[in-house]
Design a protein around this motif. Sequence first.
Motif, PDB file in Angstrom:
ATOM      1  N   ILE A 133       0.725  -1.393   0.088  1.00  0.00           N
ATOM      2  CA  ILE A 133      -0.100   0.020   0.100  1.00  0.00           C
ATOM      3  C   ILE A 133       0.710   1.379   0.014  1.00  0.00           C
ATOM      4  N   TRP A 178      -0.598   8.622   8.508  1.00  0.00           N
ATOM      5  CA  TRP A 178      -1.689   8.010   7.455  1.00  0.00           C
ATOM      6  C   TRP A 178      -3.022   8.143   8.233  1.00  0.00           C
ATOM      7  N   ILE A 180      -6.653   5.685   7.799  1.00  0.00           N
ATOM      8  CA  ILE A 180      -7.068   4.494   6.997  1.00  0.00           C
ATOM      9  C   ILE A 180      -8.469   4.541   7.143  1.00  0.00           C
ATOM     10  N   PHE A 198      -5.615   6.563   2.989  1.00  0.00           N
ATOM     11  CA  PHE A 198      -5.996   5.584   2.145  1.00  0.00           C
ATOM     12  C   PHE A 198      -7.340   5.003   2.297  1.00  0.00           C
ATOM     13  N   TYR A 200      -9.236   2.594   2.424  1.00  0.00           N
ATOM     14  CA  TYR A 200      -9.136   0.867   2.732  1.00  0.00           C
ATOM     15  C   TYR A 200     -10.616   0.392   2.283  1.00  0.00           C
ATOM     16  N   SER A 203     -11.051  -0.422  -1.206  1.00  0.00           N
ATOM     17  CA  SER A 203      -9.632  -0.838  -1.865  1.00  0.00           C
ATOM     18  C   SER A 203      -9.871  -2.485  -2.271  1.00  0.00           C
TER      19      SER A 203
END
Length: 368
Positions: A133, A178, A180, A198, A200, A203
């Motif tokens: 990632i 980060w 998430i 991200f 997720y 994803s």
Amino acid sequence: GVIELGYFSKTIGSSYTVDAFIKSMKLKYTNIEKIEFYIKDRRDFINSKMLEYWEKYIQIKIGRDNFKLYKKNLSKNNIWHDVFIPCDINVDKKYAHSSGVYIQKKWDEKNFKPLFSMNENDKKISKDLLSKIGIKENDWYVTIHVRESNFKGEESYRDSDINNFEEAINYINSMGGWVIRMGDKTMSSIKIKDEKFFDYANSDYKSDLLDVFFCATAKFMIGTSSGLSALSYIFGVPLALTNLLPTATVYLSKRDMFIPRILKSNKDGKLLKFFEIFSPPINIAMIDGSYRNLLELDFVENTSDEIFYLVKEMFEYISNDKENFINDELQERFHKSLENIEPLIGFPGMRFQCNVSSYFLKKYINLL
């Protein structure tokens, strides 16, 4: 004790009460020495990886024959679920969330560690995936889960708008972390430009293992009134929860912070005082209709600035000494405003163990 099937297998939020019951057993507050759970197939459990971790404390009986035995012996006398968590004091009103707060308080007083931590093999597999990632070994991250209506159905008193969290997400990214975004593929999109955000939930990396890993290893979790926060809770990850309703379900520990969702009277348009929001019957309303039709109330969702400052305070709380930024005078005023209403049902005189955002209390000081 035997755990009732639907409660435990279909609801990740049940992690909180089952964790509290096991802690109650270890604190010797009950004569029950073992817990059993019967299920036809591992895939029937809400998260099959988490089922492996429960096996350390629960005797998991898997298979159709075992399940038939469970159904045959089913009776009110041998089924335990979230009705009552034993304590070492007499509890007049056996409300599981409040009992869990008491259990965690006693657990923390003994400096006991969380029951759960990731095993080395799962850590290795997860970190290999994280490297793909782009998350490096020394990177840190915060998880965020904002409840929406698509997974379990609309509940306006709990559903929230992810766009109100954009400022908080940008703040964490600006501090080098980060973010998430947890959830599932039904979640709405949000446009965050930073490469350290991200999504997720949407994803191709989503899995039961990473669901658990992210919840269990984050610096803290930004959440709403949804069950996923309970998963972080039992791994000892601090929580910064927003839009909390109903307030009788505030189960947070001393490491956590929150802000409730404000309520407004449909009769005169006035905002309710905090003691009203935390008093029965308002504090135990569990469906939209209870608020809107019976209580004649509407919801005021937490705003972007309120969420931002909660997250900022939480980051500072974890990074520095809490006296540097938490307004103890406001915290005391908040707790004192609830002294006569028993906000933790069944435990008169016991306070919440967590803090409320100081910015939020100052903004709504007229509600104290």
